[in-house]
Structure formats: structure tokens, C-alpha cells
Scaffold this motif. Structure first.
Motif, mmCIF file in Angstrom:
data_model
loop_
_atom_site.group_PDB
_atom_site.id
_atom_site.type_symbol
_atom_site.label_atom_id
_atom_site.label_comp_id
_atom_site.label_asym_id
_atom_site.label_seq_id
_atom_site.Cartn_x
_atom_site.Cartn_y
_atom_site.Cartn_z
ATOM 1 N N GLU A 165 0.829 -1.212 0.000
ATOM 2 C CA GLU A 165 0.000 0.000 0.000
ATOM 3 C C GLU A 165 0.860 1.258 0.000
ATOM 4 O OE1 GLU A 165 -2.606 -0.280 3.296
ATOM 5 O OE2 GLU A 165 -3.744 -1.962 2.486
ATOM 6 N N TYR A 166 1.917 1.252 0.822
ATOM 7 C CA TYR A 166 2.779 2.435 0.923
ATOM 8 C C TYR A 166 4.219 2.026 0.635
ATOM 9 C CZ TYR A 166 -1.402 3.813 3.474
ATOM 10 O OH TYR A 166 -2.700 4.044 3.840
ATOM 11 N N PRO A 167 4.550 1.836 -0.627
ATOM 12 C CA PRO A 167 5.886 1.334 -0.984
ATOM 13 C C PRO A 167 6.976 2.367 -0.693
ATOM 14 C CG PRO A 167 4.697 2.011 -2.946
ATOM 15 C CD PRO A 167 3.718 2.111 -1.818
ATOM 16 N N GLY A 168 8.164 1.881 -0.482
ATOM 17 C CA GLY A 168 9.306 2.758 -0.266
ATOM 18 C C GLY A 168 9.983 3.123 -1.574
ATOM 19 N N PHE A 169 10.720 4.220 -1.549
ATOM 20 C CA PHE A 169 11.446 4.639 -2.750
ATOM 21 C C PHE A 169 12.674 5.440 -2.315
ATOM 22 C CE2 PHE A 169 8.550 8.042 -1.726
ATOM 23 C CZ PHE A 169 9.268 9.207 -1.952
ATOM 24 N N PHE A 170 13.634 5.544 -3.245
ATOM 25 C CA PHE A 170 14.846 6.323 -3.028
ATOM 26 C C PHE A 170 14.732 7.650 -3.784
ATOM 27 C CE2 PHE A 170 16.150 1.817 -2.821
ATOM 28 C CZ PHE A 170 16.687 1.793 -1.539
ATOM 29 N N TYR A 171 15.450 8.638 -3.284
ATOM 30 C CA TYR A 171 15.449 9.938 -3.970
ATOM 31 C C TYR A 171 16.823 10.590 -3.802
ATOM 32 C CZ TYR A 171 14.779 11.967 0.706
ATOM 33 O OH TYR A 171 14.917 12.314 2.021
ATOM 34 N N GLY A 172 17.022 11.656 -4.587
ATOM 35 C CA GLY A 172 18.309 12.349 -4.539
ATOM 36 C C GLY A 172 19.434 11.519 -5.120
ATOM 37 N N LEU A 173 19.166 10.857 -6.236
ATOM 38 C CA LEU A 173 20.166 9.972 -6.848
ATOM 39 C C LEU A 173 20.991 10.772 -7.859
ATOM 40 C CD1 LEU A 173 17.801 6.894 -7.462
ATOM 41 C CD2 LEU A 173 19.110 7.488 -5.423
ATOM 42 N N ASN A 174 22.035 11.408 -7.371
ATOM 43 C CA ASN A 174 22.838 12.262 -8.247
ATOM 44 C C ASN A 174 24.225 11.690 -8.518
ATOM 45 O OD1 ASN A 174 20.763 14.240 -8.290
ATOM 46 N ND2 ASN A 174 21.450 14.990 -6.265
ATOM 47 N N ALA A 175 24.634 10.682 -7.729
ATOM 48 C CA ALA A 175 25.980 10.139 -7.900
ATOM 49 C C ALA A 175 26.049 9.326 -9.188
ATOM 50 C CB ALA A 175 26.352 9.278 -6.703
ATOM 51 N N PRO A 176 27.142 9.440 -9.952
ATOM 52 C CA PRO A 176 27.251 8.701 -11.229
ATOM 53 C C PRO A 176 27.343 7.190 -11.039
ATOM 54 C CG PRO A 176 29.314 9.809 -10.690
ATOM 55 C CD PRO A 176 28.294 10.320 -9.720
ATOM 56 N N GLU A 177 27.811 6.733 -9.863
ATOM 57 C CA GLU A 177 27.937 5.291 -9.652
ATOM 58 C C GLU A 177 26.605 4.649 -9.256
ATOM 59 O OE1 GLU A 177 29.140 7.405 -5.817
ATOM 60 O OE2 GLU A 177 29.502 7.607 -7.987
ATOM 61 N N THR A 178 25.550 5.452 -9.070
ATOM 62 C CA THR A 178 24.234 4.944 -8.688
ATOM 63 C C THR A 178 23.336 4.867 -9.914
ATOM 64 O OG1 THR A 178 24.443 5.905 -6.483
ATOM 65 C CG2 THR A 178 22.239 5.293 -7.198
ATOM 66 N N LYS A 179 22.757 3.708 -10.144
ATOM 67 C CA LYS A 179 21.929 3.487 -11.330
ATOM 68 C C LYS A 179 20.571 2.943 -10.915
ATOM 69 C CE LYS A 179 21.755 0.720 -15.593
ATOM 70 N NZ LYS A 179 22.459 -0.316 -16.393
ATOM 71 N N LYS A 180 19.533 3.519 -11.460
ATOM 72 C CA LYS A 180 18.170 3.064 -11.193
ATOM 73 C C LYS A 180 17.881 1.859 -12.087
ATOM 74 C CE LYS A 180 14.724 5.187 -13.047
ATOM 75 N NZ LYS A 180 13.725 6.215 -13.403
ATOM 76 N N ILE A 181 17.558 0.698 -11.485
ATOM 77 C CA ILE A 181 17.243 -0.495 -12.274
ATOM 78 C C ILE A 181 15.839 -1.022 -11.984
ATOM 79 C CG2 ILE A 181 19.626 -1.257 -12.585
ATOM 80 C CD1 ILE A 181 19.378 -3.011 -10.192
ATOM 81 N N GLY A 182 15.097 -0.341 -11.100
ATOM 82 C CA GLY A 182 13.732 -0.724 -10.823
ATOM 83 C C GLY A 182 12.967 0.444 -10.221
#
Length: 402
Positions: A165-182
Motif C-alpha cells: 500500500e505504501y511502498p518505499g522509494f529512493f530519492y536524490g540519486l545524483n551520484a554517477p555510480e548509482t543506477k536506477k534499475i527498478g
């Protein structure tokens, strides 16, 4: 013994009957506990994923469990395993900063860490440069339509999860080594919930919502395809899966764990113990306690007389024996014939004794004279002792005192 055996059989039959009644009448409700345990076959356990993971990743993949996250143990465990993947699928990833530091060092050396959890400690998020939050609607009374909120991977695989119902999420992803895959979609926005963070020679795979890997969703085809695609991002052929139950200090470690974890078996076990207690109680009341055998006291009069005689003989004083023999004979006369022995030295005593015992007056007079003679003598010979003894025994024989 026959009664005890019959009672035991009756108690066993009653126990089996009660178990059957409970099993038939009990309402077998589904356990929706979110255990995230590799052994649990309940909807939100991980039995299916744990069993099928080698097939999902490829038949050459080897999966092993580990449990200890103690600082010294995890450091020793991770040493030399840089070509492997460490896998966590837990409700909350709450390891301490020392363990987190060892995991980060493990990744820096070339290892891979896959973590799926609902929350992460600040130490890990800060080290990886992440921030996370939970998605809530602006109006808390709003009813969410899960069909409007698909979860997707970067390869296009999608699935829907009605229990998130209330899923978690990440934010502030500015680092080049961090990649969103889902991510999951809501209000035409992509909210990242699955990230790849590269560090030196290795990487972290950080995933929110471990519920996606539980039995309930893994047995549904769209959800299975989503979870399998997420797990296939693991690139190593050796996977070490963290076993939360073994790490939990409150977990049941008894050999009866299988019985105690299953509701039906647990009830049967308790009923069986109660039945055995009743059996022992009734048996203890029905059977008589063993009566100890008490031997009678032995008659040692003969041995005592022999001992006394030996002492007198070794003492070498027959006069004392003569005195005792006369005293005992006078005691017998007083007891048997009620004769006053204080008149022993008077003239009429022999005549009175003859009348009482029926022994000739001459014999009585001779015996009385002998007794008076030796009564007060302290010293005598063995011959005199034999003479006194013979005279007394002959008199007793004639008076029928023996």
C-alpha cells in the motif's frame, strides 16, 4: 501390571481421539505472517525462492546459507569470497556499523551484495549516498488502485502487488555510480525502488519490498517473472544467503523445533505430554510401594553366655564363679518355691526346703550346709567349683527344677 498396561493403552487411545477431534474441528486459517524465512511455506515465507534460486540463476549456481553477522565472524566469513554474492532478503536490514563497514569493504574488494528490505539503517544509506522515504497519498482516505501502480524493471518487466500500500522509494540519486534499475509508477512518475551502486571493484544491489520474493507472489506468473528478472541481476555463481532465523537469538534451537513450529503437531505434543503425566499419576497411586524386609533381631544369648564363661575362665578365679552359682541357685529357690532365703542359716530351713521341693531331708541338709560353707568364701579351687556345681545340679534334678 496388567491394569497399568490397560490404563496406558486407554490414555493413548484418548490422546489420539482428542488429536483427531481437534484436527477435524479446528479452523485451518492461513498464516499471513511476514516471516521472510527460507523454511516457511506460508504465503509470505521464502521457501519457494530459496528452493528455486539455483534454477533461476542457472544450474551451475551454488546457494549456501550463513547466519552470523557478529563483527569478528562476518569479517572472517567474507575473507576470500570476493567472487561470491551475499544475499539478504529480510524485513528490516538492521546490521550494526561494524558489519556494514565489513560489507562495504567486501564490495570494494570485488564482492557483490544484494539486499532486499523494507528499511535500511542510516549508516548504510549515508555510506552509499542514498535517501529513502515511503510513498503516501496526499489524502490518507484515498483508496489506491493497485492496477494504476505497476512495479517495473529497467528491462521492461512489470508486475502488480496489491499488498504494497505504501511502498518505499529512493530519492536524490545524483551520484554517477548509482543506477536506477527498478521503480514503481504513480501519477506518471517513476519512483526508484531498486538501485545498483558500484564501488571500486564490486557493487551493491539495493531493493525495497522483500514481499515480492515471497511464496505468495512467486507462484503467480507475472510476479514470478518480475522477481526472477530482479534476482538474475546477481552475476556470481556462488551465493551466500543470510538466514535470519538462525541469527535470531530468540529462535527455537531445540530438536523439537519442527513439532513446535507446526500448530497441529505442537498441540498433539502437548496433549501427549499431558496424557503421559496422567498415566504416571494414576500408576503411582495404583501400585503399592515396596515394603522393606526387616530381619528380626538374632538371639545371641548362647553366644553371650559363652563369652562371659570364657572371660571367667581366663580370669582364673573359680571363687567368683562359686559365689555366682550359689546366688543364682538361691534366686531360683525364691522364684520357684517362694522360700525366704534370708533364713538360710536357721535350723528349720533344711526341713522347710525338703517340704517345698520333695527332696529327702538328708540331701537338703547336706546342700544347705555346702551353700553356707562356700557362700562367703572369695577364693576356691576348680575342684571345689565342680563339687558345688554337681551338688546344685543334682538337687535341681531331684526337685524337677530343670
Amino acid at each position: 501390571m496388567k491394569n497399568s498396561g490397560k490404563l496406558g493403552i486407554m490414555l493413548l487411545a484418548i490422546t489420539l481421539l482428542v488429536i483427531a477431534v481437534i484436527d477435524i474441528s479446528s479452523d485451518k486459517q492461513v498464516d499471513w505472517t511476514r516471516s521472510y524465512d527460507q523454511r516457511d511455506k506460508i504465503p509470505f515465507g521464502l521457501y519457494f525462492t530459496h528452493t528455486e534460486l539455483p534454477k533461476i540463476l542457472g544450474d551451475s549456481t551454488q546457494v549456501a546459507d550463513f547466519s552470523s553477522t557478529n563483527y569478528s565472524d562476518i569479517k572472517k566469513f567474507l575473507s576470500g569470497k570476493e567472487q561470491a554474492t551475499v544475499l539478504y532478503i529480510v524485513n528490516e536490514f538492521y546490521e550494526g556499523k561494524e558489519t556494514i563497514a565489513e560489507l562495504v569493504a567486501f564490495v570494494d574488494r570485488g564482492g557483490e551484495v544484494f539486499i532486499s528490505a523494507n528499511s535500511f539503517p542510516h549508516e548504510l544509506l549515508d555510506t552509499l549516498g542514498l535517501d529513502m522515504e515511503y510513498y503516501y497519498p496526499q489524502n490518507f482516505g484515498e483508496v489506491w488502485d493497485v492496477n494504476d501502480r505497476p512495479f517495473a524493471l529497467s528491462n521492461g518487466t512489470e508486475a502488480y502487488y496489491k499488498d504494497l500500500e505504501y511502498p518505499g522509494f529512493f530519492y536524490g540519486l545524483n551520484a554517477p555510480e548509482t543506477k536506477k534499475i527498478g521503480y514503481f509508477q504513480t501519477n506518471e512518475r517513476e519512483m526508484p525502488n531498486f538501485l545498483e551502486i558500484k564501488r571500486k571493484n564490486g557493487r551493491f544491489l539495493i531493493h525495497l519490498e522483500p514481499l515480492m520474493f515471497t511464496n505468495y507472489y512467486m507462484l503467480k506468473q507475472p510476479n514470478f517473472l518480475y522477481a526472477a528478472a530482479a534476482l538474475r541481476l546477481i552475476s556470481r555463481k556462488q551465493v551466500y544467503w543470510f538466514d535470519a532465523l538462525l541469527q535470531d537469538q530468540n529462535a527455537t534451537r531445540t530438536p523439537l523445533r519442527v513439532l513446535l513450529q507446526n500448530a497441529g503437531l505442537r498441540e498433539a505434543w502437548y496433549i501427549l505430554l499431558f496424557g503421559l503425566l496422567l498415566f504416571l499419576l494414576f500408576r503411582s497411586k495404583r501400585e503399592q510401594r515396596a515394603v522393606p524386609v526387616i530381619e528380626p533381631e538374632p538371639n545371641l544369648s548362647k553366644e553371650f553366655a559363652k563369652t562371659i564363661a570364657t572371660l571367667y575362665y581366663e580370669n582364673g578365679n573359680p571363687g567368683n564363679l562359686v559365689e555366682k552359682k550359689i546366688e543364682y541357685f538361691l534366686y531360683e529357690l525364691r522364684t520357684y518355691y517362694l522360700i525366704d532365703i534370708l533364713t538360710l542359716e536357721e535350723d528349720g530351713f533344711a526341713k522347710h526346703l525338703s517340704a517345698k521341693t520333695g527332696v529327702a531331708l538328708a540331701d537338703c541338709a547336706a546342700l544347705v550346709a555346702l551353700i553356707i560353707r562356700y557362700k562367703n568364701i572369695r577364693s576356691s579351687t576348680d575342684a571345689e567349683l565342680l563339687t558345688v556345681n554337681k551338688q546344685i545340679e543334682d538337687f535341681k534334678n531331684k526337685a524337677n527344677m530343670l
